[in-house]
Structures are given as C-alpha cells and as structure tokens.
Design a protein around this motif. Sequence first.
Motif, PDB file in Angstrom:
ATOM      1  N   VAL A   1       0.651  -1.201  -0.028  1.00  7.78           N
ATOM      2  CA  VAL A   1       0.038  -0.222   0.056  1.00  7.78           C
ATOM      3  C   VAL A   1       1.014   1.118   0.046  1.00  7.78           C
TER       4      VAL A   1
ATOM      5  N   ILE B   1      -4.590   2.923   6.871  1.00  9.44           N
ATOM      6  CA  ILE B   1      -4.938   1.831   6.128  1.00  9.44           C
ATOM      7  C   ILE B   1      -6.045   0.993   6.697  1.00  9.44           C
TER       8      ILE B   1
ATOM      9  N   ALA C   1      -6.337  -0.837   1.805  1.00 13.23           N
ATOM     10  CA  ALA C   1      -6.007   0.491   1.026  1.00 13.23           C
ATOM     11  C   ALA C   1      -6.258   1.717   2.240  1.00 13.23           C
TER      12      ALA C   1
END
Length: 479
Positions: free
Chosen positions: A168, A217, A228
């Motif tokens: 990420v 996240i 994400a």
Amino acid sequence: MRHSAPRGRFKRLTCVGAAAVLLSFVAAAPAQADAVIPGVDEIVSSPNIKLIANKPKEGAFAPETALNSDLAFQGRYAYAGNYNGFTVYDVSNPRKPEQVTQMVCPGSQNDISIQGNLLFTATDSPRSDDSCKSVGVPNSEPETVPRWEGVRIWDISDPKNPVYVKSVHTTCGSHTLTPVPGKGKDRSSLYVYVSSYNTTVNNLPNCPLPHDKISIIKVPVKNPAAAAVVSTPVLFPDGGFPGDPEDPRDYATSGCHDITAYPEKNLAAGACMGDGVLFDISNPAAPKVLTTVRDVENFAFWHSATFNNDATKVVFTDELGGGGGAECTPAIGPNKGADAIYDIVRKGKSLKLEFRSYFKIPRENGPTENCVAHNGSLIPVPGRDIMVQAWYQGGISVWDFTNSRKPVEIAYWERGPYNADRLVTAGSWSAYWYNGFIFSNDIQKGLDVLQIKDRRIDRAKKNWTWQFNPQTQTSYSRW
C-alpha cells in the motif's frame, strides 16, 4: 548524568566474535556509573542481568550498512526487522534461538508489526517499485521517475514461509506503523496507522509540505489483498510546533515518528517530532486529538511513546541527534536525549498530560557511541510500572517509574564501543520483554537474549501464546 556515584562492582565480559563468556550473577540493584567507559566489545552490567544468547546477523543482513531494526513476537517466534528485510527466529528455547528463515526485501527501515497471521513492514525510502527486487531512488531524481514507499503486508500463517501479499503506497512512506483492531461490527477489519514525516524545509517527491497528517490503511483481515488507505486525518491544522530557529536540532512538526495505540483504553499516544499527542481512538478510522504537549527546553525530536498498564502515564522518548549522535555525555546532560514521564490527568471533561520527571541512563558513553533513548516495553509486573529500554550503544536499561516523579534504574547491560575510532550506528535498537526474557535487536551484533533475576521482576507474567507488538499495547491485568 549523575556521575557523582561510583560505578562500583560490575561484571566484565569480553566478546570474542559472536561468543561471550558468561559469568554467574545474583540479584542486586545496579551500580551507578563513573566515567570509566568499557573497551571495544567489552560487556559491563549490573550483577542481576546477563547475556544468555547471541545470534549474529547473517547473509544479506551481515554488512555494517544493513542495520537491524525493530522486533515483534508471536508464540514461539520472534520477527526481527533489518533495512534489507526481516528474519524469523524460533525462540522457544531462549538460550538457543534458531533462525527459521530470512526474507530479503530492502526498504528502510522495515519497522515491523504483527496482527494475527498478518505481518506488516514499513518502507520509508523511495524505491523503484514495491517488489523485493526494487532499488533505491534518490530524492534528487526528477519527480517523473517512478517511486514507491509505504507498507508491505505479509501472510505468516506458516512462519517458515512468509508470503508477500500486498503493498500500500502512502504519502511520505512509512517510518513506523501501528495496527489497531476494528471494533463491534467492524471487528473483521484492521486499521494501520502510518507514521511518516519530512525533516527538510523543502518539498520532496512523494512528501510535499505541509505534512501534518497520518495515513490510515484499512485491512480486511480475511482479504488483506484488498487493503487500502481510507483516510489521511490532519492532526495539526495549526501546523504544530514551528521549530526552534536558535537550535536546528529542535525539529518542527511535519508528521509523526511513532504512534502507540492502547485499543482497550481507546487511547493512543503520538510522538510527533515537535509535539507529544494523546488521541481518542474509540473510532479507529477517525482518531481525535485530545491534547498536545511540548518541551522546547529539553526535547528535540519526540520519537516514541509507551503507556503504563493502567493507561495513567505515558513515557515519551527524545531521539536527540536522530539516533546517530553521541548524546550520553556530560556535555549533553541528564535531561536531553532522555525519557519524559507524563501523568494522564483529567481536567474537566478532557484528559491532559502533566510532566513529572526525566529519566536517562546514568552512565557516560564515549564520543564514538551513538546513545539516546530508544525503543522499549513494559515488563508485566502487577502493581508496578517497570520498563526495559534500548539506548543504542548505551545498552539496555531496566527502570521503575511507579513513582512518576522519582524513576529508578534497577538493572543495566551494555557493550563497549562498536568502534573506538569512528562513530558507527550500532547498539540495541529495540529491547523488549517477552515470556520471561529480554530480547534485543542489536544493529550490528544481531539478536541478543538476556535474563534478569531480581525480586522486583520475579512476579512478571508470562504467556507463551502471547502476541507482542511494541506499538499496540494490550493489558496484562487479565492474564
């Protein structure tokens, strides 16, 4: 640095390569230091603590430039970060830790955390891509050159064969990271607070100023590949501490270095460069700042935080010199590069942080020894606030802050300088208590295991099924 008290009698051990001659010890209070500095690789300690094992760095992690970093634990395994990746050790026999596997995946500083079967590593240096074969990209390269930095997610269902699941990207990378479990209907989610910062006065590729925020996240635990960034809350809408123009080592706030969460208490403590912060994390996706504190006189860089078990105190550390300076000298003194103990008190409807005292190791280090307050953890002694802590080449200190105003060291262990002629980044990066032993990830020497025998520690709790992350505290009162 309280040099008036003599060092007194201490053990003296000499390391030869990776081996050390271990002397027997008895429980006793530590001797205070005089100005005698041990020789290269000479070990000195209080009589109540000893080294019982050392596993040197190996392979791609062996070079002096491959720095060991943070530790996390689960069951019989210790996971040790390194700027070139991480190592998995079987520590079920602490006297004979065994390397299980080594994952080569460069990206400073590979700060490491575990939650369930997921392991997270932090990358805080621009890479050509998110793969483990990436190369570093200098900030001087044009912004059009591809860059990646942020968080890597690994599946450690089989600790012998970690699987890289997902990356990420986060703005400004990830210097450290803090897992925070979701609650209630959201308990199938995990939130990861990403701390990063910019110490320059200029915009950097992937890190434009102002950087007054963190990244959060969201990780679906059953589908981590869907992780994400879900929010980037601005913590310092007023810009935070502006810095001290008279002392360039007193950094302005442009992000956070580290956040320690205590989910059971709905609290987190942030060490955010020029500010110490207390958060309400009852909604993990939307932390709220409760209060901030500053220490312009003595703190240069708010580095990390540790709650006591009752969440009535916070120990903040000051990483004066960024971890690369010789800060344990008479010229620096006892209050800089130290710990600061704050009580959490209620003022009206709000919680506040009130300063109580400083703690710094009472031993002088040499000019080639980087030494400053660094990573540590509580030792789970019911009814007491006792902490073990790394001080880089200042070694390892065990100290009691049950009385916030009068902290007392009860044990210490350290090697002499890594090099007598040049200042090399070395020493204990992290020192943590896990299942009755102290584990230290030494930047150059590898994994150290120490044992302490002291009546003040005897009641410390042990739990072999425990999972330990330094940045996600859990209460040991229920064990």
